[in-house]
Design a protein around this motif. Sequence first.
Motif, PDB file in Angstrom:
ATOM      1  N   GLY A 159      24.505   1.759  -3.076  1.00  0.00           N
ATOM      2  CA  GLY A 159      24.243   2.325  -1.747  1.00  0.00           C
ATOM      3  C   GLY A 159      23.344   3.543  -1.793  1.00  0.00           C
ATOM      4  O   GLY A 159      23.050   4.151  -0.764  1.00  0.00           O
ATOM      5  N   GLY A 160      22.906   3.919  -2.996  1.00  0.00           N
ATOM      6  CA  GLY A 160      21.990   5.057  -3.128  1.00  0.00           C
ATOM      7  C   GLY A 160      20.685   4.609  -3.769  1.00  0.00           C
ATOM      8  O   GLY A 160      20.298   3.447  -3.662  1.00  0.00           O
ATOM      9  N   TRP A 161      20.053   5.532  -4.458  1.00  0.00           N
ATOM     10  CA  TRP A 161      18.787   5.226  -5.119  1.00  0.00           C
ATOM     11  C   TRP A 161      18.996   4.135  -6.174  1.00  0.00           C
ATOM     12  O   TRP A 161      19.954   4.184  -6.942  1.00  0.00           O
ATOM     13  CB  TRP A 161      18.244   6.497  -5.793  1.00  0.00           C
ATOM     14  CG  TRP A 161      17.020   6.234  -6.607  1.00  0.00           C
ATOM     15  CD1 TRP A 161      16.974   5.886  -7.923  1.00  0.00           C
ATOM     16  CD2 TRP A 161      15.669   6.244  -6.158  1.00  0.00           C
ATOM     17  NE1 TRP A 161      15.682   5.686  -8.320  1.00  0.00           N
ATOM     18  CE2 TRP A 161      14.855   5.906  -7.252  1.00  0.00           C
ATOM     19  CE3 TRP A 161      15.054   6.502  -4.924  1.00  0.00           C
ATOM     20  CZ2 TRP A 161      13.471   5.825  -7.165  1.00  0.00           C
ATOM     21  CZ3 TRP A 161      13.673   6.427  -4.841  1.00  0.00           C
ATOM     22  CH2 TRP A 161      12.892   6.094  -5.935  1.00  0.00           C
ATOM     23  N   GLY A 162      18.097   3.162  -6.206  1.00  0.00           N
ATOM     24  CA  GLY A 162      18.174   2.133  -7.239  1.00  0.00           C
ATOM     25  C   GLY A 162      16.820   1.973  -7.893  1.00  0.00           C
ATOM     26  O   GLY A 162      15.803   1.967  -7.205  1.00  0.00           O
ATOM     27  N   ASP A 163      16.811   1.889  -9.200  1.00  0.00           N
ATOM     28  CA  ASP A 163      15.548   1.564  -9.865  1.00  0.00           C
ATOM     29  C   ASP A 163      15.816   0.793 -11.135  1.00  0.00           C
ATOM     30  O   ASP A 163      16.916   0.808 -11.683  1.00  0.00           O
ATOM     31  CB  ASP A 163      14.695   2.811 -10.132  1.00  0.00           C
ATOM     32  CG  ASP A 163      15.370   3.810 -11.041  1.00  0.00           C
ATOM     33  OD1 ASP A 163      15.976   3.394 -12.035  1.00  0.00           O
ATOM     34  OD2 ASP A 163      15.298   5.020 -10.759  1.00  0.00           O
ATOM     35  N   ALA A 164      14.809   0.074 -11.580  1.00  0.00           N
ATOM     36  CA  ALA A 164      14.896  -0.681 -12.818  1.00  0.00           C
ATOM     37  C   ALA A 164      13.520  -0.671 -13.436  1.00  0.00           C
ATOM     38  O   ALA A 164      12.513  -0.578 -12.742  1.00  0.00           O
ATOM     39  CB  ALA A 164      15.351  -2.104 -12.542  1.00  0.00           C
ATOM     40  N   ASN A 165      13.515  -0.793 -14.748  1.00  0.00           N
ATOM     41  CA  ASN A 165      12.294  -0.585 -15.503  1.00  0.00           C
ATOM     42  C   ASN A 165      12.054  -1.783 -16.399  1.00  0.00           C
ATOM     43  O   ASN A 165      12.992  -2.346 -16.936  1.00  0.00           O
ATOM     44  CB  ASN A 165      12.548   0.698 -16.312  1.00  0.00           C
ATOM     45  CG  ASN A 165      11.361   1.162 -17.075  1.00  0.00           C
ATOM     46  OD1 ASN A 165      11.026   0.577 -18.096  1.00  0.00           O
ATOM     47  ND2 ASN A 165      10.734   2.196 -16.595  1.00  0.00           N
ATOM     48  N   CYS A 166      10.797  -2.197 -16.549  1.00  0.00           N
ATOM     49  CA  CYS A 166      10.532  -3.415 -17.321  1.00  0.00           C
ATOM     50  C   CYS A 166       9.171  -3.322 -18.008  1.00  0.00           C
ATOM     51  O   CYS A 166       8.277  -2.629 -17.540  1.00  0.00           O
ATOM     52  CB  CYS A 166      10.566  -4.606 -16.369  1.00  0.00           C
ATOM     53  SG  CYS A 166      10.412  -6.191 -17.175  1.00  0.00           S
ATOM     54  N   GLY A 167       9.036  -4.057 -19.096  1.00  0.00           N
ATOM     55  CA  GLY A 167       7.745  -4.102 -19.806  1.00  0.00           C
ATOM     56  C   GLY A 167       6.980  -5.348 -19.443  1.00  0.00           C
ATOM     57  O   GLY A 167       6.957  -5.755 -18.296  1.00  0.00           O
ATOM     58  N   GLY A 168       6.397  -5.985 -20.437  1.00  0.00           N
ATOM     59  CA  GLY A 168       5.600  -7.184 -20.153  1.00  0.00           C
ATOM     60  C   GLY A 168       4.173  -6.811 -19.796  1.00  0.00           C
ATOM     61  O   GLY A 168       3.653  -5.795 -20.269  1.00  0.00           O
ATOM     62  N   LEU A 169       3.537  -7.618 -18.956  1.00  0.00           N
ATOM     63  CA  LEU A 169       2.120  -7.400 -18.638  1.00  0.00           C
ATOM     64  C   LEU A 169       1.896  -7.010 -17.191  1.00  0.00           C
ATOM     65  O   LEU A 169       0.765  -6.872 -16.742  1.00  0.00           O
ATOM     66  CB  LEU A 169       1.328  -8.692 -18.914  1.00  0.00           C
ATOM     67  CG  LEU A 169       1.366  -9.229 -20.329  1.00  0.00           C
ATOM     68  CD1 LEU A 169       0.631 -10.545 -20.424  1.00  0.00           C
ATOM     69  CD2 LEU A 169       0.732  -8.223 -21.282  1.00  0.00           C
ATOM     70  N   PHE A 170       2.971  -6.851 -16.433  1.00  0.00           N
ATOM     71  CA  PHE A 170       2.829  -6.695 -14.991  1.00  0.00           C
ATOM     72  C   PHE A 170       2.275  -5.312 -14.599  1.00  0.00           C
ATOM     73  O   PHE A 170       1.589  -5.182 -13.583  1.00  0.00           O
ATOM     74  CB  PHE A 170       4.194  -6.926 -14.330  1.00  0.00           C
ATOM     75  CG  PHE A 170       4.133  -7.145 -12.856  1.00  0.00           C
ATOM     76  CD1 PHE A 170       3.524  -8.277 -12.331  1.00  0.00           C
ATOM     77  CD2 PHE A 170       4.672  -6.226 -11.985  1.00  0.00           C
ATOM     78  CE1 PHE A 170       3.467  -8.482 -10.963  1.00  0.00           C
ATOM     79  CE2 PHE A 170       4.628  -6.428 -10.614  1.00  0.00           C
ATOM     80  CZ  PHE A 170       4.019  -7.558 -10.105  1.00  0.00           C
ATOM     81  N   ALA A 171       2.576  -4.280 -15.409  1.00  0.00           N
ATOM     82  CA  ALA A 171       2.163  -2.919 -15.043  1.00  0.00           C
ATOM     83  C   ALA A 171       0.639  -2.796 -14.887  1.00  0.00           C
ATOM     84  O   ALA A 171       0.158  -2.375 -13.837  1.00  0.00           O
ATOM     85  CB  ALA A 171       2.711  -1.920 -16.049  1.00  0.00           C
ATOM     86  N   PRO A 172      -0.143  -3.176 -15.910  1.00  0.00           N
ATOM     87  CA  PRO A 172      -1.592  -3.035 -15.714  1.00  0.00           C
ATOM     88  C   PRO A 172      -2.117  -3.950 -14.610  1.00  0.00           C
ATOM     89  O   PRO A 172      -3.106  -3.608 -13.948  1.00  0.00           O
ATOM     90  CB  PRO A 172      -2.167  -3.433 -17.077  1.00  0.00           C
ATOM     91  CG  PRO A 172      -1.114  -4.223 -17.739  1.00  0.00           C
ATOM     92  CD  PRO A 172       0.187  -3.670 -17.251  1.00  0.00           C
ATOM     93  N   ALA A 173      -1.430  -5.087 -14.387  1.00  0.00           N
ATOM     94  CA  ALA A 173      -1.912  -6.022 -13.363  1.00  0.00           C
ATOM     95  C   ALA A 173      -1.891  -5.385 -11.968  1.00  0.00           C
ATOM     96  O   ALA A 173      -2.751  -5.677 -11.135  1.00  0.00           O
ATOM     97  CB  ALA A 173      -1.066  -7.294 -13.388  1.00  0.00           C
ATOM     98  N   ILE A 174      -0.899  -4.515 -11.710  1.00  0.00           N
ATOM     99  CA  ILE A 174      -0.849  -3.846 -10.399  1.00  0.00           C
ATOM    100  C   ILE A 174      -2.082  -2.963 -10.240  1.00  0.00           C
ATOM    101  O   ILE A 174      -2.775  -2.988  -9.233  1.00  0.00           O
ATOM    102  CB  ILE A 174       0.441  -2.993 -10.271  1.00  0.00           C
ATOM    103  CG1 ILE A 174       1.684  -3.880 -10.399  1.00  0.00           C
ATOM    104  CG2 ILE A 174       0.467  -2.243  -8.942  1.00  0.00           C
ATOM    105  CD1 ILE A 174       3.001  -3.112 -10.403  1.00  0.00           C
ATOM    106  N   LYS A 175      -2.373  -2.206 -11.289  1.00  0.00           N
ATOM    107  CA  LYS A 175      -3.532  -1.303 -11.219  1.00  0.00           C
ATOM    108  C   LYS A 175      -4.838  -2.083 -11.152  1.00  0.00           C
ATOM    109  O   LYS A 175      -5.780  -1.673 -10.481  1.00  0.00           O
ATOM    110  CB  LYS A 175      -3.544  -0.390 -12.447  1.00  0.00           C
ATOM    111  CG  LYS A 175      -2.723   0.876 -12.267  1.00  0.00           C
ATOM    112  CD  LYS A 175      -3.003   1.817 -13.401  1.00  0.00           C
ATOM    113  CE  LYS A 175      -2.760   3.254 -13.021  1.00  0.00           C
ATOM    114  NZ  LYS A 175      -2.970   4.163 -14.146  1.00  0.00           N
ATOM    115  N   GLN A 176      -4.892  -3.221 -11.857  1.00  0.00           N
ATOM    116  CA  GLN A 176      -6.136  -3.997 -11.858  1.00  0.00           C
ATOM    117  C   GLN A 176      -6.435  -4.601 -10.484  1.00  0.00           C
ATOM    118  O   GLN A 176      -7.536  -5.042 -10.225  1.00  0.00           O
ATOM    119  CB  GLN A 176      -6.080  -5.080 -12.944  1.00  0.00           C
ATOM    120  CG  GLN A 176      -6.306  -4.484 -14.328  1.00  0.00           C
ATOM    121  CD  GLN A 176      -6.107  -5.483 -15.446  1.00  0.00           C
ATOM    122  OE1 GLN A 176      -5.134  -6.231 -15.451  1.00  0.00           O
ATOM    123  NE2 GLN A 176      -7.011  -5.507 -16.397  1.00  0.00           N
ATOM    124  N   CYS A 177      -5.421  -4.646  -9.621  1.00  0.00           N
ATOM    125  CA  CYS A 177      -5.657  -5.063  -8.235  1.00  0.00           C
ATOM    126  C   CYS A 177      -6.132  -3.890  -7.384  1.00  0.00           C
ATOM    127  O   CYS A 177      -6.431  -4.052  -6.193  1.00  0.00           O
ATOM    128  CB  CYS A 177      -4.389  -5.651  -7.626  1.00  0.00           C
ATOM    129  SG  CYS A 177      -4.012  -7.280  -8.252  1.00  0.00           S
TER     130      CYS A 177
END
Lengths: 659, 151
Positions: free
Chosen positions: A87-105
């Motif tokens: 019911g409060g702040w939620g976050d999760a962290n992950c590796g893989g290849l998705f991080a640079p893909a967001i920036k490349q968009c």
Amino acid sequence: MNSFMGKILRVDLSTGRFESLDVPQEVYEAVLAGKGLEAWYLYNNIPAGADPLGPENILAFAPGALCGTGAFLTGRWTVACKSPLTGGWGDANCGGLFAPAIKQCGYDAIFVSGIAEKPVYLFCDGKTVELRDAAPYWGLDATEAELALHRELDPVCRKKPCIALIGPAGEKCSLISGICNEGGRIAARSGVGAVMGSKKLKAVVLAGARPLPCADREKVQALSRELGRKLLKMTLPNGLGVFLGPGGRAMGHLPYMPLDGSMTSLMFRQWGTQANTSLAITSGDGPIKNWAGTPKDARLMDMVYNPERINKIESAKYHCYSCPLGCGGKLNIRGRKYAEFDETHKPEYETIEAFGPLLLNWSMDSILQLNELLNRAGMDSISAGNTVAWAIECYENGILTKEQTDGLELNWGNTEAILALVNKMVAREGFGDALADGVKRASERFGGKEYAMHVGGQEPGMHDARNDPQLGIHFVAEPAPGKHTVGMGIEYGAMSLCDICSWAPPARLHPKSRDLEDTEELALISKANACYTMLVDGAGGCYYGQMMGVHMWKLIDYLNAAEGWDYDGDHYMEIGERIQCLRQLFNIKQGFDPAAVKLPDRMQGIPPLPSGPLKGITLKNKEQVAAHWRAFGWDDKTGVPLRSTVERLGIRTLTEVTP
Amino acid sequence: MIKQQPVFDYLNCVSCGICAQACPVSALEMKKEGKSGKYRNIFPELLPGVCIGCGQCAASCPMEVIRMEEVERLMRVKILPPHGSDRRALDERSWAELPEGSTVRDVLKLIRCNPAKARLLLVSVNGERCPLSRELRDGDVVGFFFPVSGG
């Protein structure tokens, strides 16, 4: 020029509208990107009292500031939202290849609100943004759906797309589900998968190919080269895994806990995070028998979970984006007992611990199968393991009957029953349906609350606070309670934060009994840990880079080079503090009461364990948390940041800035 | 036509995958199996015929293990063929190599399109309608739309 793209993408699934918004430079200066940017945006834009599974909740995906600059160990992306689990702040962290893909968009973050009428997936290639029909993929497991999307989109995209998506657990809004990518990397915590499922968003598919900016790329690359060359030379002889268990036993009985950052990287390179399993079983770090057992209950289990056994079936190492370490791996599991799949990602320490010693399960093969099953379903293995452990203890104590468990004999170590139960949880069938929302809800329904190990609604990570009391502080004081990644006393010793931060106490070998006190020095250590972790999240860094210490993975130098700034460590630690404070303010705004979060009695050592390395230990957790809050400049009784702290960190002006 | 393409020094590669992700056309894949010291590992591998020689991989590599070498190469175009075409000349990403000065007509020959059917096709190059005589350039995307079955 610095490393930020300067824009965020806002998607409203209810109306199908997209907006690309400019982010003022002062926001990046104040909170970097990644979790910081998400904290700033979510604090401003999720209305108080929003239903976590309703249209007002916003699901955020963001890479960190250093992603794409050439800095090593910066391929992490953070998902954030209001957590349906706590019911409060939620976050999760992950590796893989998705991080640079967001920036490349072309974006520093993607914020998704609203609820789609029918299942959709978001497609973006840097030029166009579309919501497309996801009916053919809805119902498929995460790995199958990812392959199917690749089959359809690879031939028509110039750049191979990167995909983050939910599995059946997320689709069915299981509150312990996560978001997957790369066939088994998963951002699992805080129930982020349920939020994505509630929005009927099956996947986010990114195929942008923009070049990524950096102020001084040569300097960043030189820093990486230095680290890479060190790591290339680091190897351990084969066969040492067998000594990890006895080593852990010795560590458990030593009066102090030694750890060196370069040692961590050696072990992760040699075995991956599984290196910790044998150590944890014997040293007291890993919980046994639903947090109530001692190493005596799992005698010789360190041999069963010897990481050398996993290395033998590893077909190749797996590296996340920009990682020279490669703690992951692909395992060939075809033909093994219980295996229904051919291949799986190497199970993490957390998964092995949660389905091994925590349940007194002696079968490594069953964990390989469970790992793939949970990865495909998109379910958090930490939460699932804790929930199964609760069910077993309730069954053993007569709180659950055989009729209630659909005929499953849930005894400690009953591998077949554990497998059957997890299959039911994933499919939300029968008894599994009640367990798929985590241990808090299950215990509210069936009773046995004293066996339900959760902190503020979230199941804790697999490290025992009685072994490392600093961890207990973060389990409770963290705005997303129950997370094990925010700080540990052992880690503090390895990181040498005192060399970059003027107020962080020097790390030195000390008796374990000192960590049980509630002194101001320990509060400063826990504050430094939390601030640095938030900074790492803002930069998009990996916690294993963090654990190497500031002399190996030079985060401050990386940030100065990549952003063209010239700030010292204290300035950056203040950025971390600001992110932490914003997240806490998010909780206060949402009516989440930090003072109501407490460590379950058992995890505090009430009653203390009768034997083993944790014998007789009882934590002063409440006092330690109060001291931690005081060090942050928050009210030590309520956990609410004081007005003076909010002013000092400039949060009032920051929250008035809008994109 | 002279183009550059990357050559790798695998001995000093740390398998970080930065080059593969930096490539704007996904010409690099982390799938070459090898050893890094004593560890089995995967390294970047150049997919045949996809590279456009932009050099972004070499520029992004922190370990300085990628060198751009000059090679002679044919022109490369991406073809989105109409239904029922012969795709054997295309790679898995639908790219094909053609000599300099080729036109859309040559593409039709490559995918063995029936000349009668070809007359009905709507042709686009890089998203713009154009005649069959259009001369192609390296990196063009050629799309065909068949009004009967769709494209």
